[in-house]
Motif scaffolding. Structure first.
Motif, PDB file in Angstrom:
ATOM      1  N   VAL A  64      -9.222 -12.779  43.681  1.00 15.83           N
ATOM      2  CA  VAL A  64      -9.034 -13.416  44.990  1.00 15.83           C
ATOM      3  C   VAL A  64      -8.223 -14.697  44.844  1.00 15.83           C
ATOM      4  CG1 VAL A  64     -10.243 -14.512  46.921  1.00 15.83           C
ATOM      5  CG2 VAL A  64     -11.144 -12.397  45.913  1.00 15.83           C
ATOM      6  N   ARG A  65      -8.508 -15.488  43.834  1.00 20.95           N
ATOM      7  CA  ARG A  65      -7.846 -16.780  43.675  1.00 20.95           C
ATOM      8  C   ARG A  65      -6.397 -16.641  43.204  1.00 20.95           C
ATOM      9  NH1 ARG A  65      -9.576 -22.192  42.912  1.00 20.95           N
ATOM     10  NH2 ARG A  65      -8.008 -23.441  41.829  1.00 20.95           N
ATOM     11  N   SER A  66      -6.105 -15.642  42.375  1.00 23.86           N
ATOM     12  CA  SER A  66      -4.813 -15.632  41.677  1.00 23.86           C
ATOM     13  C   SER A  66      -3.831 -14.576  42.168  1.00 23.86           C
ATOM     14  CB  SER A  66      -5.045 -15.428  40.172  1.00 23.86           C
ATOM     15  OG  SER A  66      -5.637 -14.160  39.932  1.00 23.86           O
ATOM     16  N   HIS A  67      -4.067 -13.979  43.347  1.00 25.67           N
ATOM     17  CA  HIS A  67      -3.180 -12.879  43.759  1.00 25.67           C
ATOM     18  C   HIS A  67      -1.825 -13.367  44.281  1.00 25.67           C
ATOM     19  CE1 HIS A  67      -4.986 -13.841  47.724  1.00 25.67           C
ATOM     20  NE2 HIS A  67      -3.901 -13.272  48.257  1.00 25.67           N
ATOM     21  N   HIS A  68      -1.631 -14.685  44.372  1.00 24.61           N
ATOM     22  CA  HIS A  68      -0.308 -15.213  44.745  1.00 24.61           C
ATOM     23  C   HIS A  68       0.344 -15.977  43.601  1.00 24.61           C
ATOM     24  CE1 HIS A  68       0.334 -14.053  48.887  1.00 24.61           C
ATOM     25  NE2 HIS A  68      -0.908 -14.389  49.205  1.00 24.61           N
ATOM     26  N   GLU A  69      -0.183 -15.811  42.390  1.00 29.57           N
ATOM     27  CA  GLU A  69       0.480 -16.402  41.229  1.00 29.57           C
ATOM     28  C   GLU A  69       1.689 -15.545  40.861  1.00 29.57           C
ATOM     29  OE1 GLU A  69      -0.287 -19.190  40.035  1.00 29.57           O
ATOM     30  OE2 GLU A  69      -2.409 -19.577  40.447  1.00 29.57           O
ATOM     31  N   HIS A  70       2.758 -16.187  40.364  1.00 26.69           N
ATOM     32  CA  HIS A  70       3.958 -15.477  39.933  1.00 26.69           C
ATOM     33  C   HIS A  70       4.009 -15.432  38.409  1.00 26.69           C
ATOM     34  CE1 HIS A  70       6.209 -16.399  43.959  1.00 26.69           C
ATOM     35  NE2 HIS A  70       5.162 -15.616  44.106  1.00 26.69           N
ATOM     36  N   TYR A  71       4.575 -14.359  37.918  1.00 31.89           N
ATOM     37  CA  TYR A  71       4.588 -14.170  36.457  1.00 31.89           C
ATOM     38  C   TYR A  71       5.356 -15.284  35.746  1.00 31.89           C
ATOM     39  CZ  TYR A  71       4.083 -11.402  32.207  1.00 31.89           C
ATOM     40  OH  TYR A  71       3.720 -10.964  30.957  1.00 31.89           O
ATOM     41  N   ASN A  72       6.340 -15.872  36.440  1.00 33.70           N
ATOM     42  CA  ASN A  72       7.129 -16.949  35.817  1.00 33.70           C
ATOM     43  C   ASN A  72       6.516 -18.333  36.048  1.00 33.70           C
ATOM     44  OD1 ASN A  72       7.632 -17.354  38.497  1.00 33.70           O
ATOM     45  ND2 ASN A  72       9.870 -17.123  38.363  1.00 33.70           N
ATOM     46  N   GLY A  73       5.345 -18.386  36.676  1.00 33.31           N
ATOM     47  CA  GLY A  73       4.646 -19.656  36.839  1.00 33.31           C
ATOM     48  C   GLY A  73       4.963 -20.405  38.108  1.00 33.31           C
TER      49      GLY A  73
END
Length: 517
Positions: free
Chosen positions: A416-425
């Motif tokens: 839930v918390r990290s589903h908008h993180e991008h692989y490049n940071g």
């Protein structure tokens, strides 16, 4: 203290009755009916027995005082500590073994050493006229009687400790709301109890009879005595072997169903409700196994119902969330479906897929905390409004943390918390990069983006599947996971191609049918 006093009274009664029967009963009968003693010799032997008994009782009293101390300390305190309760509970469980140790230790040697020493002195002094080897036979007889006494005392003590164990557990629950158990610890195995019990019961009469017979026939000629012992030795060997075999077979017959049930219990403990204990017994264990299997069936039914209720809860909550915006209706369900496809392609386990589905269904739960004016705005968002939108992963995590028990949804929080993180940071809320982004977040990010691109919005129409897949492919390793994204893109292209081919076949079939008409 009343339970403790009753416990002591019970133990002492069992002990004195058992000792009296074993020493003054079996021992006296063995001595006075087997040996040809004069009245004066009977008096000497009686005195020796009494002196030896006093030494034996003294030695056992010291051992008993040491064994009873943790229980006595517990009952002398008005509010015993948890550690005192635990020590007393464990010590009480060990009391049957302590009883056996006392009888085979201070009881046996406290009686045997003084008795043997006094008898040898009496023979040398001429007070008793018996051969010296009778002393050796008597020592063997003492060992046999002590073994039987220890066996009886073990089971009597095992019965006597039960009220004390119940009371200590009740005290622990009442004072500290904590139950006391051995938690599966085995202090003495059933197999050992049955083997020793059956062995002693089978061999005790044989050896005792042989010793008595040897004494009665002690005056016969050496050749006759040798012939007798050749015959008696064979009988003893056969009897001992038969008793040992019977003890082993009996213990194995008891231990097997217990092991069968224990293995099944471990499976149930690990969450496997499809297990069934083998119902292959014709005795009371058949009832026990049948009852266990019925219990597991009931647990399985309840578990399935609970799972259905939990799944319905997640689905309903996701549907309620999507209902806030008619243009995003079904979004959470579709994201969950796409996430499960990726999870299966990544070879996640059944348990991991279940966690993934729940996380995907509730990935946008934090949007409940976003104002309608921002969430439902049709035009372009301002920087402040977009900053508010970006808070929803953290809000969602905080909302789900309020659910009790605390560990109930702990597994889905990272997704839930990290589903908008991008692989490049470059994503939010934590700016995580690469494999530092939780696996659930990396999977849901792909599914969420794909559904967002292919779904209609009030300000734009959803793009074609092929274009959305191309965008995912281009962003692999930049915005989305480079290992998971190609799996999803390849699978969706194959599915999209198959769907196109089926539509074409259906269209051709429709044209052919129309022309035939």
């Amino acid at each position: 203290m009343e339970i403790y006093r009753k416990f002591l009274k019970h133990l002492l009664r069992n002990y004195f009755v058992g000792s009296t029967i074993a020493v003054l009963g079996v021992g006296s009968i063995f001595i006075f009916t087997t040996l040809q003693l004069s009245p004066a010799e009977c008096v000497y032997v009686s005195v020796i027995l009494i002196i030896s008994l006093l030494v034996m009782f003294g030695a056992e009293f010291l051992a008993f005082s040491r064994h009873i101390r943790p229980i006595r300390v517990l009952y002398r305190q008005r509010r015993p500590s948890p550690e005192t309760l635990r020590k007393g509970y464990l010590q009480t469980h060990k009391f049957p073994m302590f009883a056996t140790q006392r009888i085979l230790g201070p009881h046996l040697f406290g009686l045997a050493l003084p008795a043997i020493s006094l008898v040898i002195y009496s023979i040398r002094s001429g007070l008793i006229a018996i051969p010296y080897y009778y002393v050796g036979l008597a020592a063997i007889g003492m060992l046999l009687v002590a073994g039987m006494h220890a066996l009886i005392e073990f089971f009597l003590t095992n019965h006597a400790i039960r009220p004390v164990l119940i009371h200590i557990r009740q005290q622990s629950i009442a004072l500290y709301e904590s139950d006391l158990t051995l938690d599966g610890q085995v202090l003495v195995s059933i197999q050992r109890k049955f083997q020793w019990s059956a062995f002693l019961i089978g061999t005790f009469p044989l050896f005792l009879f042989s010793l008595a017979t040897q004494i009665r026939l002690g005056e016969m000629a050496l050749q006759q005595s040798t012939q007798y012992w050749k015959w008696a030795g064979i009988i003893l060997m056969i009897g001992t072997m038969f008793s040992s075999l019977g003890a082993w077979l009996l213990s194995r017959d008891i231990v097997h169903p217990i092991r069968n049930l224990f293995a099944s219990i471990n499976e149930v403990r690990n969450g496997n409700f499809d297990v069934k204990a083998e119902d292959i017994y014709a005795d009371e264990f058949s009832k026990l196994v049948s009852g266990f299997n019925h219990m597991v069936e009931g647990l399985k039914t309840r578990e399935n119902r609970n799972n259905q209720l939990v799944q319905s809860y997640f689905t309903t909550l996701a549907a309620a969330l999507d209902a806030r915006d008619p243009y995003t209706a079904g979004h959470s369900l579709r994201v969950a479906d796409y996430s499960l496809r990726i999870g299966r392609l990544a070879c996640l386990s059944k348990a991991e897929l279940s966690v993934l589905e729940k996380a995907a269904l509730l990935h946008d739960i934090g949007k409940i905390g976003i104002r309608d004016a921002v969430l439902l705005k049709e035009g372009r968002l301002t920087d402040e409004e977009f900053a508010a939108i970006k808070l929803h992963p953290v809000l969602g995590e905080n909302i789900l943390r309020q659910i009790e028990p605390a560990d109930a949804l702990a597994d889905i929080l990272p997704g839930v918390r990290s589903h908008h993180e991008h692989y490049n940071g470059t994503g939010y809320p934590d700016g995580l990069a690469g494999k530092r982004i939780p696996l659930l977040g990396r999977i849901i990010a792909i599914a969420d983006a794909f559904d967002a691109m292919t779904s209609d919005r009030p300000y734009r129409k959803g793009m074609p599947v092929a274009k959305a897949l191309s965008i995912l492919e281009e962003g692999s390793g930049v915005q989305w996971d480079p290992d998971l994204t190609p799996l999803f893109v390849r699978a969706m292209r194959e599915e999209h191609l198959q769907a196109q081919q089926e539509r074409e076949r259906d269209a051709q079939a429709h044209i052919a049918a129309t022309c035939n008409i």
